[in-house]
Enzyme design. Structure first.
Site, PDB file in Angstrom:
ATOM      1  N   TRP A 157       0.794  -1.235   0.000  1.00 50.41           N
ATOM      2  CA  TRP A 157       0.000   0.000   0.000  1.00 50.41           C
ATOM      3  C   TRP A 157       0.822   1.279   0.000  1.00 50.41           C
ATOM      4  O   TRP A 157       0.262   2.362  -0.114  1.00 50.41           O
ATOM      5  CB  TRP A 157      -0.973   0.031   1.186  1.00 50.41           C
ATOM      6  CG  TRP A 157      -0.410  -0.417   2.512  1.00 50.41           C
ATOM      7  CD1 TRP A 157      -0.579  -1.659   3.070  1.00 50.41           C
ATOM      8  CD2 TRP A 157       0.401   0.319   3.432  1.00 50.41           C
ATOM      9  NE1 TRP A 157       0.092  -1.732   4.273  1.00 50.41           N
ATOM     10  CE2 TRP A 157       0.691  -0.522   4.527  1.00 50.41           C
ATOM     11  CE3 TRP A 157       0.905   1.612   3.445  1.00 50.41           C
ATOM     12  CZ2 TRP A 157       1.467  -0.125   5.615  1.00 50.41           C
ATOM     13  CZ3 TRP A 157       1.693   2.023   4.523  1.00 50.41           C
ATOM     14  CH2 TRP A 157       1.957   1.157   5.585  1.00 50.41           C
ATOM     15  N   ASN A 158       2.131   1.172   0.142  1.00 49.56           N
ATOM     16  CA  ASN A 158       2.834   2.449   0.381  1.00 49.56           C
ATOM     17  C   ASN A 158       3.110   3.285  -0.871  1.00 49.56           C
ATOM     18  O   ASN A 158       3.064   4.506  -0.794  1.00 49.56           O
ATOM     19  CB  ASN A 158       4.089   2.244   1.230  1.00 49.56           C
ATOM     20  CG  ASN A 158       5.090   1.334   0.582  1.00 49.56           C
ATOM     21  OD1 ASN A 158       4.718   0.470  -0.202  1.00 49.56           O
ATOM     22  ND2 ASN A 158       6.343   1.516   0.900  1.00 49.56           N
ATOM     23  N   LYS A 181      -2.452  -7.580  -8.336  1.00 51.40           N
ATOM     24  CA  LYS A 181      -3.263  -7.668  -7.109  1.00 51.40           C
ATOM     25  C   LYS A 181      -2.793  -6.528  -6.217  1.00 51.40           C
ATOM     26  O   LYS A 181      -1.783  -6.622  -5.520  1.00 51.40           O
ATOM     27  CB  LYS A 181      -2.999  -9.020  -6.438  1.00 51.40           C
ATOM     28  CG  LYS A 181      -4.112  -9.572  -5.553  1.00 51.40           C
ATOM     29  CD  LYS A 181      -4.554  -8.664  -4.446  1.00 51.40           C
ATOM     30  CE  LYS A 181      -3.930  -8.945  -3.110  1.00 51.40           C
ATOM     31  NZ  LYS A 181      -4.286  -7.926  -2.110  1.00 51.40           N
ATOM     32  N   GLU A 256      10.569  -8.158  -3.234  1.00 53.65           N
ATOM     33  CA  GLU A 256      11.074  -6.897  -2.694  1.00 53.65           C
ATOM     34  C   GLU A 256      10.454  -6.759  -1.311  1.00 53.65           C
ATOM     35  O   GLU A 256       9.259  -6.495  -1.192  1.00 53.65           O
ATOM     36  CB  GLU A 256      10.648  -5.722  -3.584  1.00 53.65           C
ATOM     37  CG  GLU A 256      11.216  -5.766  -4.993  1.00 53.65           C
ATOM     38  CD  GLU A 256      12.703  -5.444  -5.057  1.00 53.65           C
ATOM     39  OE1 GLU A 256      13.312  -5.185  -4.005  1.00 53.65           O
ATOM     40  OE2 GLU A 256      13.246  -5.472  -6.159  1.00 53.65           O
ATOM     41  N   LEU A 257      11.263  -6.973  -0.277  1.00 50.64           N
ATOM     42  CA  LEU A 257      10.689  -7.089   1.067  1.00 50.64           C
ATOM     43  C   LEU A 257      11.098  -5.919   1.970  1.00 50.64           C
ATOM     44  O   LEU A 257      11.376  -4.844   1.487  1.00 50.64           O
ATOM     45  CB  LEU A 257      11.088  -8.450   1.645  1.00 50.64           C
ATOM     46  CG  LEU A 257      10.783  -9.636   0.706  1.00 50.64           C
ATOM     47  CD1 LEU A 257      11.276 -10.946   1.276  1.00 50.64           C
ATOM     48  CD2 LEU A 257       9.306  -9.724   0.350  1.00 50.64           C
ATOM     49  N   CYS A 290      10.013   1.060   2.481  1.00 50.85           N
ATOM     50  CA  CYS A 290      10.868  -0.106   2.716  1.00 50.85           C
ATOM     51  C   CYS A 290      12.300   0.341   2.981  1.00 50.85           C
ATOM     52  O   CYS A 290      13.038  -0.307   3.701  1.00 50.85           O
ATOM     53  CB  CYS A 290      10.815  -1.030   1.514  1.00 50.85           C
ATOM     54  SG  CYS A 290      11.149  -0.176  -0.031  1.00 50.85           S
ATOM     55  N   GLU A 391      11.238  -4.320  11.657  1.00 47.94           N
ATOM     56  CA  GLU A 391      10.742  -3.224  10.820  1.00 47.94           C
ATOM     57  C   GLU A 391       9.467  -2.638  11.439  1.00 47.94           C
ATOM     58  O   GLU A 391       8.489  -3.353  11.636  1.00 47.94           O
ATOM     59  CB  GLU A 391      10.438  -3.733   9.411  1.00 47.94           C
ATOM     60  CG  GLU A 391      10.058  -2.618   8.468  1.00 47.94           C
ATOM     61  CD  GLU A 391       9.673  -3.123   7.074  1.00 47.94           C
ATOM     62  OE1 GLU A 391       8.885  -4.081   6.990  1.00 47.94           O
ATOM     63  OE2 GLU A 391      10.145  -2.531   6.090  1.00 47.94           O
TER      64      GLU A 391
HETATM   65  P1  NAD Z   1       1.975  -7.117   3.118  1.00 50.40           P
HETATM   66  O1  NAD Z   1       3.036  -8.160   2.987  1.00 50.40           O
HETATM   67  O2  NAD Z   1       1.074  -7.181   4.276  1.00 50.40           O
HETATM   68  O3  NAD Z   1       1.032  -7.113   1.833  1.00 50.40           O
HETATM   69  C1  NAD Z   1       1.559  -6.951   0.531  1.00 50.40           C
HETATM   70  C2  NAD Z   1       0.571  -7.542  -0.461  1.00 50.40           C
HETATM   71  O4  NAD Z   1       0.507  -8.954  -0.282  1.00 50.40           O
HETATM   72  C3  NAD Z   1      -0.861  -7.028  -0.339  1.00 50.40           C
HETATM   73  O5  NAD Z   1      -1.402  -6.833  -1.632  1.00 50.40           O
HETATM   74  C4  NAD Z   1      -1.561  -8.177   0.371  1.00 50.40           C
HETATM   75  O6  NAD Z   1      -2.945  -8.239   0.098  1.00 50.40           O
HETATM   76  C5  NAD Z   1      -0.841  -9.368  -0.253  1.00 50.40           C
HETATM   77  N1  NAD Z   1      -0.931 -10.606   0.525  1.00 50.40           N
HETATM   78  C6  NAD Z   1      -1.064 -10.756   1.864  1.00 50.40           C
HETATM   79  N2  NAD Z   1      -1.097 -12.071   2.185  1.00 50.40           N
HETATM   80  C7  NAD Z   1      -0.972 -12.765   1.038  1.00 50.40           C
HETATM   81  C8  NAD Z   1      -0.898 -14.147   0.712  1.00 50.40           C
HETATM   82  N3  NAD Z   1      -0.970 -15.097   1.647  1.00 50.40           N
HETATM   83  N4  NAD Z   1      -0.755 -14.509  -0.578  1.00 50.40           N
HETATM   84  C9  NAD Z   1      -0.666 -13.573  -1.556  1.00 50.40           C
HETATM   85  N5  NAD Z   1      -0.724 -12.244  -1.310  1.00 50.40           N
HETATM   86  C10 NAD Z   1      -0.865 -11.841  -0.024  1.00 50.40           C
HETATM   87  O7  NAD Z   1       2.744  -5.727   3.044  1.00 50.40           O
HETATM   88  P2  NAD Z   1       2.128  -4.263   3.239  1.00 50.40           P
HETATM   89  O8  NAD Z   1       1.811  -4.073   4.683  1.00 50.40           O
HETATM   90  O9  NAD Z   1       1.080  -4.017   2.222  1.00 50.40           O
HETATM   91  O10 NAD Z   1       3.385  -3.349   2.846  1.00 50.40           O
HETATM   92  C11 NAD Z   1       4.400  -3.005   3.719  1.00 50.40           C
HETATM   93  C12 NAD Z   1       5.610  -3.895   3.530  1.00 50.40           C
HETATM   94  O11 NAD Z   1       6.078  -3.798   2.178  1.00 50.40           O
HETATM   95  C13 NAD Z   1       6.789  -3.487   4.387  1.00 50.40           C
HETATM   96  O12 NAD Z   1       7.388  -4.623   4.949  1.00 50.40           O
HETATM   97  C14 NAD Z   1       7.748  -2.836   3.391  1.00 50.40           C
HETATM   98  O13 NAD Z   1       9.086  -2.850   3.771  1.00 50.40           O
HETATM   99  C15 NAD Z   1       7.490  -3.635   2.171  1.00 50.40           C
HETATM  100  N6  NAD Z   1       7.910  -2.893   0.972  1.00 50.40           N
HETATM  101  C16 NAD Z   1       9.026  -3.303   0.309  1.00 50.40           C
HETATM  102  C17 NAD Z   1       9.479  -2.593  -0.795  1.00 50.40           C
HETATM  103  C18 NAD Z   1      10.699  -3.013  -1.561  1.00 50.40           C
HETATM  104  O14 NAD Z   1      10.829  -2.618  -2.709  1.00 50.40           O
HETATM  105  N7  NAD Z   1      11.604  -3.790  -0.996  1.00 50.40           N
HETATM  106  C19 NAD Z   1       8.769  -1.468  -1.223  1.00 50.40           C
HETATM  107  C20 NAD Z   1       7.638  -1.080  -0.518  1.00 50.40           C
HETATM  108  C21 NAD Z   1       7.212  -1.819   0.585  1.00 50.40           C
END
Ligand code: NAD
Length: 498
Positions: A157-158, A181, A256-257, A290, A391
């Protein structure tokens, strides 16, 4: 979209059509500044996931898309890029309504994201196979780089549209088809964005958007037998689950985590610049990035002086309506994240960290009913504390002193993550050494938070797998085929390997 009711009602985009979810259900999308819903998003399920992956598979194998030359695909991508510019502000407004980040930042992002489509549009017809001077007589051997197939792009979402561009542009340039998605917290901007895909003239099913919860729709997309690759950005927890599920089907992934990036300030740094760099690393985007520089490693000799300047600067940060151009710190995007940040504030205090700024939710009149947290700086942090290891994804900075380069490297690397790092010094020998020794996919020296379509981005260690952006990264969406053609007039002994 139906704007007639009080809440804006959206549809999903599957196989070139605007459709409701199979169940007909919706969920609400909230405005974080107002703290109340503004849109209704279709609540997809496994049936919708199946429909979208099948549509993507059909578009991959039949119809206009697989017949297009790489140059034609590139031209379509550049046409899409042309359409983004005039629409960038409108898309940014929707992002802000959904995720509460500053309009100033989001409009810069939505404008800049066009560059990914221009760049990968340009690259589409520059992927060349090779003719191999093979060591067998009368044999011609060459390679082809072919699309990996159906790509499921799962987005957090960010920065929804920018992070989508990082996947969509190279995937389409490579000739893949895509199911996006978006996050359940920020689906609207993607549903608006695909109107430009439609306008640009991409054949039906090449790009699809399915909305809903991760477990309801994300999982079935990953597990679907016709999905060939998952390009994921999100938390390391979800990334781990998706990696496991993808492994069962032997699917490719890019991940990308998260991060816990060190921003390291040496005593020879230009202090005023370093203060701004540290502020930008942790309070820009309300720390919801992130690459947040959430650990400030500061050399002991300047610790007190630096913290004092940092607090003075951060305490002037203007909070409030993210649509105002003079707001500097906006709300947190959603209630679970708001709760998580507030919990971490208590964790830090319980561990003995000292809040020298903030440390609580913001109760300022300009914050209204929104989900705001005060910009927070903790001193007295040891790197083994949870506040230094986990984090937070919020405006919370942990200050950790160090004595010399070796200790800065040791502390900097002593986390499970390895997404980014910042170094502030005027000593070039030191800058190069730090850049080499820090275990991070990106190292910034005397700057922070710079990204480009031209430069690879991704994580070391638990921060991810694979890279996005840059020339090589189109390969993440291609697979290589080796073709052997015999020019011999006779097949030699069939019982011996050639
Ligand atoms: P999240 O992992 O909760 O969700 C990300 C996406 O995954 C959402 O669309 C969610 O609906 C989906 N999802 C959740 N469970 C799932 C499953 N079991 N199977 C398939 N899809 C599923 O992350 P968030 O809270 O939306 O975002 C914040 C995180 O993203 C932070 O950890 C941040 O560091 C990371 N992030 C990383 C980068 C990067 O480029 N490394 C960039 C931005 C954000």
């Amino acid at each position: 979209m139906d704007g007639g009711s009080q809440l804006t009602k959206y549809k999903m985009w599957i196989g070139g059509e605007w459709v409701e979810s199979a169940s007909g259900a919706y969920f609400e999308s909230d405005n974080p500044f107002l703290g109340k819903p503004w849109a209704l998003i279709p609540k997809g399920n496994a049936q919708d996931a199946d429909r979208a992956v099948r549509a993507a598979h059909q578009a991959l194998t039949t119809g206009a898309w697989p017949k297009m030359t790489a140059s034609q695909r590139g031209a379509l991508l550049r046409k899409l890029a042309d359409l983004i510019g005039p629409d960038a502000k409108r898309l940014a407004e929707i992002e802000v309504r959904d995720n509460g980040k500053l309009f100033a930042e989001m409009s810069a992002q939505t404008t800049y994201m066009a560059q990914w489509y221009y760049y990968f549009g340009g690259l589409a017809d520059k992927v060349e196979g090779s003719v191999i001077p093979i060591d067998k007589a009368d044999t011609f051997n060459y390679t082809r780089h072919e699309p990996i197939g159906v790509v499921v792009a799962i987005i957090p979402w960010n920065s929804p549209l920018l992070l989508t561009a990082w996947k969509l542009a190279p995937a389409l340039a490579a000739g893949c088809t895509v199911v996006i998605k978006p996050s359940e917290f920020t689906s609207a901007s993607t549903l608006e964005f695909v109107k430009l895909i439609e306008q640009a003239g991409f054949p039906p099913g090449v790009v699809n958007v399915v909305t809903g919860l991760g477990a309801d729709v994300g999982s079935p997309l990953v597990e679907h037998p016709l999905t060939n690759k998952v390009a994921f950005t999100g938390s390391d927890r979800t990334g781990g689950l998706i990696y496991q599920a993808a492994a069962k089907g032997m699917k490719r992934v890019t991940m990308e985590l998260g991060g816990k990036s060190p921003n390291i300030v040496f005593d020879d740094a230009e202090i005023e610049n370093a203060v701004k760099g540290v502020i930008s690393g942790i309070f820009a985007a309300t720390g919801q990035t992130c690459i947040a520089g959430s650990r400030l490693l500061v050399q002991e000799s300047i610790h007190d002086q630096f913290v004092e300047k940092l607090v003075a600067f951060a305490s002037t940060a203007k909070m409030g309506n993210p649509m105002s151009m003079d707001t500097q710190v906006g709300p947190v995007t959603n209630p679970p994240q708001f709760k998580k940040i507030l919990e971490y504030l208590e964790v830090a205090k319980g561990e003995g960290a000292k809040p020298v700024l903030g440390g609580a939710k913001a109760d300022r009149p300009e914050c209204g009913e929104g989900w705001f947290v005060e910009p927070t700086i903790f001193t007295g942090v040891h790197n083994r504390m949870r506040i230094a290891q986990e984090e937070v994804f919020g405006p919370v900075l942990s200050v950790i002193p160090f004595s010399d380069e070796e200790e800065a490297i040791e502390i900097g690397n002593d986390v499970v993550f390895g997404l980014a790092a910042g170094v502030w010094t005027q000593n070039m020998r030191r800058a190069f050494k730090m850049a080499e020794k820090l275990q991070a996919g990106t190292v910034w020296v005397n700057t922070y938070r710079a990204v480009s379509y031209l430069s690879p981005f991704g994580g070391y260690k638990r921060s991810g797998l694979g890279r996005e952006s840059g020339q090589e990264m189109i390969r993440e969406y291609l697979q290589t085929k080796s073709v052997w053609i015999s020019l011999a007039t006779e097949v030699p002994n069939p019982f011996i390997m050639r």
